[in-house]
Design an enzyme around this catalytic site. Sequence first.
Site, PDB file in Angstrom:
ATOM      1  N   GLY A  46      62.962  36.284  25.660  1.00 10.42           N
ATOM      2  CA  GLY A  46      62.934  34.925  25.131  1.00 10.42           C
ATOM      3  C   GLY A  46      63.401  34.803  23.695  1.00 10.42           C
ATOM      4  CG  HIS A  47      63.371  36.308  19.406  1.00 11.77           C
ATOM      5  ND1 HIS A  47      64.127  37.018  18.503  1.00 11.77           N
ATOM      6  CD2 HIS A  47      62.752  35.341  18.676  1.00 11.77           C
ATOM      7  CE1 HIS A  47      63.968  36.522  17.294  1.00 11.77           C
ATOM      8  NE2 HIS A  47      63.133  35.511  17.368  1.00 11.77           N
ATOM      9  CG  PHE A  48      67.372  33.586  20.093  1.00  8.13           C
ATOM     10  CD1 PHE A  48      66.584  32.448  19.934  1.00  8.13           C
ATOM     11  CD2 PHE A  48      67.487  34.459  19.038  1.00  8.13           C
ATOM     12  CE1 PHE A  48      65.969  32.183  18.709  1.00  8.13           C
ATOM     13  CE2 PHE A  48      66.875  34.209  17.828  1.00  8.13           C
ATOM     14  CZ  PHE A  48      66.117  33.068  17.654  1.00  8.13           C
TER      15      PHE A  48
END
Length: 116
Positions: free
Chosen positions: A31-33
Amino acid sequence: MKPVELQRSQPEAGKLFLRLAVPATSGWFEGHFPTQPVLPGVAQLDWVMAYAAELAPEMRFSSIDNVKFQRPIVPQSELELNLQWDETRSVLSFSYSLLTEQGWVPASSGKIKLCR
Protein backbone atom coordinates in the site's frame (compact mmCIF):
# COMPACT_ATOMS: atom_id res chain seq x y z
CA MET A 1 10.26 -7.02 9.45
CA LYS A 2 13.98 -6.35 9.04
CA PRO A 3 15.88 -6.44 5.75
CA VAL A 4 18.21 -9.25 4.74
CA GLU A 5 21.64 -8.70 6.24
CA LEU A 6 24.39 -9.26 3.65
CA GLN A 7 27.41 -7.99 5.57
CA ARG A 8 28.21 -6.55 8.98
CA SER A 9 31.21 -4.93 10.60
CA GLN A 10 31.83 -3.08 13.81
CA PRO A 11 35.14 -1.26 13.21
CA GLU A 12 35.15 0.25 16.71
CA ALA A 13 32.95 0.71 19.74
CA GLY A 14 29.88 2.80 19.00
CA LYS A 15 29.95 2.17 15.24
CA LEU A 16 28.11 -0.39 13.15
CA PHE A 17 28.18 -0.87 9.38
CA LEU A 18 25.60 -3.05 7.63
CA ARG A 19 25.00 -3.99 4.02
CA LEU A 20 21.34 -4.84 3.52
CA ALA A 21 19.05 -6.22 0.83
CA VAL A 22 15.47 -5.01 0.71
CA PRO A 23 13.26 -7.87 -0.54
CA ALA A 24 10.25 -7.08 -2.69
CA THR A 25 8.20 -9.30 -0.38
CA SER A 26 8.70 -6.97 2.60
CA GLY A 27 5.39 -6.07 4.20
CA TRP A 28 6.56 -2.45 4.42
CA PHE A 29 5.78 -2.02 0.71
CA GLU A 30 2.12 -3.01 0.97
CA GLY A 31 0.00 0.00 0.00
CA HIS A 32 2.98 2.37 -0.10
CA PHE A 33 2.45 3.06 -3.10
CA PRO A 34 0.43 0.85 -5.50
CA THR A 35 2.06 2.03 -8.76
CA GLN A 36 5.64 2.33 -7.43
CA PRO A 37 6.34 0.72 -4.08
CA VAL A 38 8.62 2.83 -1.85
CA LEU A 39 10.08 1.93 1.53
CA PRO A 40 8.43 4.27 4.05
CA GLY A 41 10.58 6.50 6.23
CA VAL A 42 9.09 4.88 9.32
CA ALA A 43 10.49 1.53 8.15
CA GLN A 44 13.95 3.04 7.75
CA LEU A 45 13.75 4.47 11.28
CA ASP A 46 12.45 1.16 12.63
CA TRP A 47 15.50 -0.62 11.20
CA VAL A 48 17.83 2.03 12.62
CA MET A 49 16.37 1.54 16.09
CA ALA A 50 16.47 -2.27 15.81
CA TYR A 51 20.19 -2.23 15.00
CA ALA A 52 20.88 0.59 17.47
CA ALA A 53 19.87 -1.77 20.27
CA GLU A 54 23.18 -3.53 19.62
CA LEU A 55 25.19 -0.33 20.17
CA ALA A 56 23.18 1.12 23.04
CA PRO A 57 21.15 -1.74 24.53
CA GLU A 58 19.72 0.14 27.50
CA MET A 59 18.70 3.21 25.51
CA ARG A 60 15.29 4.00 24.02
CA PHE A 61 13.96 6.44 21.45
CA SER A 62 13.44 9.99 22.74
CA SER A 63 13.20 12.28 19.69
CA ILE A 64 14.42 12.88 16.19
CA ASP A 65 16.89 15.74 16.03
CA ASN A 66 16.76 15.76 12.23
CA VAL A 67 16.11 13.43 9.35
CA LYS A 68 16.52 13.87 5.62
CA PHE A 69 15.07 11.53 2.99
CA GLN A 70 16.96 12.12 -0.25
CA ARG A 71 16.11 9.20 -2.54
CA PRO A 72 13.32 6.64 -2.60
CA ILE A 73 14.20 3.08 -1.70
CA VAL A 74 12.36 0.60 -3.91
CA PRO A 75 11.99 -3.20 -3.71
CA GLN A 76 15.12 -5.23 -4.46
CA SER A 77 17.39 -2.36 -3.41
CA GLU A 78 20.77 -2.86 -1.81
CA LEU A 79 21.65 -0.50 1.04
CA GLU A 80 24.49 0.40 3.33
CA LEU A 81 23.50 1.50 6.82
CA ASN A 82 26.07 3.29 8.96
CA LEU A 83 25.30 3.86 12.63
CA GLN A 84 27.35 5.91 15.06
CA TRP A 85 26.51 6.18 18.76
CA ASP A 86 27.72 9.25 20.64
CA GLU A 87 27.25 8.24 24.27
CA THR A 88 28.26 11.62 25.72
CA ARG A 89 25.48 13.42 23.80
CA SER A 90 23.05 10.45 23.72
CA VAL A 91 22.76 10.89 19.95
CA LEU A 92 22.60 8.14 17.36
CA SER A 93 23.60 9.26 13.86
CA PHE A 94 22.59 7.16 10.88
CA SER A 95 22.96 7.22 7.13
CA TYR A 96 21.61 4.96 4.41
CA SER A 97 23.34 4.76 1.04
CA LEU A 98 21.65 3.20 -1.97
CA LEU A 99 23.49 1.18 -4.61
CA THR A 100 22.69 2.56 -8.07
CA GLU A 101 24.19 2.16 -11.53
CA GLN A 102 26.37 5.19 -10.67
CA GLY A 103 27.58 3.63 -7.42
CA TRP A 104 26.61 4.41 -3.82
CA VAL A 105 24.44 7.51 -3.35
CA PRO A 106 22.88 9.00 -0.19
CA ALA A 107 19.33 7.80 0.48
CA SER A 108 18.59 9.16 3.96
CA SER A 109 20.28 10.31 7.13
CA GLY A 110 19.57 11.79 10.50
CA LYS A 111 20.19 12.00 14.21
CA ILE A 112 18.04 10.39 16.88
CA LYS A 113 18.16 11.37 20.55
CA LEU A 114 18.07 8.37 22.88
CA CYS A 115 17.33 8.17 26.60
CA ARG A 116 17.27 5.56 29.37
